[in-house]
Design an enzyme around this catalytic site. Structure first.
Site, PDB file in Angstrom:
ATOM      1  N   ASP A  45       0.811  -1.346   0.109  1.00 11.09           N
ATOM      2  CA  ASP A  45       0.077  -0.162  -0.030  1.00 11.09           C
ATOM      3  C   ASP A  45       1.007   1.476  -0.150  1.00 11.09           C
ATOM      4  O   ASP A  45       0.547   2.255  -0.707  1.00 11.09           O
ATOM      5  CB  ASP A  45      -0.945  -0.090   1.108  1.00 11.09           C
ATOM      6  CG  ASP A  45      -1.933  -1.060   1.122  1.00 11.09           C
ATOM      7  OD1 ASP A  45      -2.298  -1.438   0.031  1.00 11.09           O
ATOM      8  OD2 ASP A  45      -2.800  -1.164   2.185  1.00 11.09           O
ATOM      9  N   THR A 161      -9.297   2.888   7.629  1.00 11.72           N
ATOM     10  CA  THR A 161      -8.671   1.619   8.200  1.00 11.72           C
ATOM     11  C   THR A 161      -7.341   1.768   8.739  1.00 11.72           C
ATOM     12  O   THR A 161      -6.768   0.965   9.117  1.00 11.72           O
ATOM     13  CB  THR A 161      -8.897   0.464   7.316  1.00 11.72           C
ATOM     14  OG1 THR A 161      -8.268   0.845   6.106  1.00 11.72           O
ATOM     15  CG2 THR A 161     -10.434   0.069   6.745  1.00 11.72           C
ATOM     16  N   LYS A 165      -8.471   4.356  12.292  1.00 12.63           N
ATOM     17  CA  LYS A 165      -9.125   3.233  12.961  1.00 12.63           C
ATOM     18  C   LYS A 165      -8.381   3.028  14.222  1.00 12.63           C
ATOM     19  O   LYS A 165      -8.727   2.856  15.240  1.00 12.63           O
ATOM     20  CB  LYS A 165      -8.914   2.211  12.043  1.00 12.63           C
ATOM     21  CG  LYS A 165      -9.448   0.957  12.767  1.00 12.63           C
ATOM     22  CD  LYS A 165      -9.268  -0.468  12.059  1.00 12.63           C
ATOM     23  CE  LYS A 165      -9.896  -1.697  12.909  1.00 12.63           C
ATOM     24  NZ  LYS A 165      -9.280  -1.909  13.915  1.00 12.63           N
TER      25      LYS A 165
END
Length: 275
Positions: A45, A161, A165
């Site tokens: 990512d 997320t 989070k």
């Protein structure tokens, strides 16, 4: 199809990038780093975030697709051993994509006339490295609260997320047109009060932060970091542009969430093996 390739500088990733280039040789897929139609990332990512910021001036023209060389991420649909299957998807491409909202960040400075603009895929965080950050928070043009604490995070649905989070924010489906504000270690006592709870802001509203002090402030936008900026205000809103991901198979968002944070099943519904 014109493709730009962005990969992480690691032996396994470099080898996979070389294999990708060998396998597309002689096909209709060509490498074009300047004017691509599709951005292929190999890494994780973080690699996709780097590619996003490299090519965010082309958001209305390009799609992204990622190969993960480690554990599966939220932006990388394909695993390293699925390279052939992904290339076949590229060769059969008919423009399949899914798009998500991104965050527009506008920064005004006390010592500069011109503001700066950034686009964030995940989040923007303003924090103080020592002492307490004091910051007025406006929703639209109305003062909501004076924050005291370590900092403030404003996240996109896809970024919900991540840092959001970990701060106790809600996980939001990425198709939702909203942004979310969460607090970092806010000060709450009989003298100073904040909402504490995460705030989810509708697409026709915006958030403005006006920090009181400047010393020790750090602004991060995804994987970019800035300090000593002498910030007057930061305005966050849903950007006019969106990010587009090439999708050749359906990946259910809540399956991604379950796989990443609970780990009972993989994307295909099979029981996860012990490793």
């Amino acid at each position: 199809m014109r493709v730009a390739l962005v990969s992480y500088d690691k032996p396994q990733t470099i080898a996979l990038a070389e294999e990708f280039l060998q396998k597309i040789a002689g096909t209709r897929i060509t490498i074009d780093e300047e004017n691509p139609e599709l951005i292929v990332t190999i890494g994780g990512d973080g690699t996709l975030l780097s590619a996003f910021h490299k090519y965010n001036h082309l958001l209305d023209k390009v799609r992204f697709i990622g190969i993960h060389t480690g554990h599966l991420g939220f932006y990388t649909d394909w695993r390293s051993f699925e390279l052939d299957e992904m290339i076949e998807g590229l060769l059969q491409d008919e423009g399949e994509s899914v798009s998500y909202p991104v965050l527009d960040v506008k920064i005004k400075y006390r010592d500069k006339k011109e503001p700066s603009h950034f686009i964030a895929l995940n989040e923007a965080v303003l924090k103080k490295i020592s002492g307490t950050m004091v910051c007025d928070i406006y929703v639209k043009d109305e003062l909501f609260e004076t924050f005291r604490g370590d900092g403030v995070c404003v996240a996109t649905p896809t970024g919900s997320t991540g840092i959001n989070k970990s701060l106790g924010g809600a996980v939001i489906h990425p198709r939702t047109e909203a942004i979310q504000l969460t607090e970092l270690a806010s000060v709450n006592n009989r003298v100073y009060r904040t909402l504490i709870s995460p705030m989810i802001i509708a697409k026709d509203e915006w958030i403005v932060l006006k920090p009181e002090q400047q010393d020790g402030l750090i602004l991060s936008i995804d994987n970019l970091s800035f300090d000593k900026q002498n910030i007057e205000s930061i305005t966050y809103r849903i950007a006019d542009k969106r990010v587009h991901f090439a999708r050749y198979r359906h990946m259910h968002f809540w399956s991604r969430v379950e796989n990443s944070f609970i780990g009972k099943k993989d994307y295909y519904g099979e029981n996860e093996r012990d490793v």
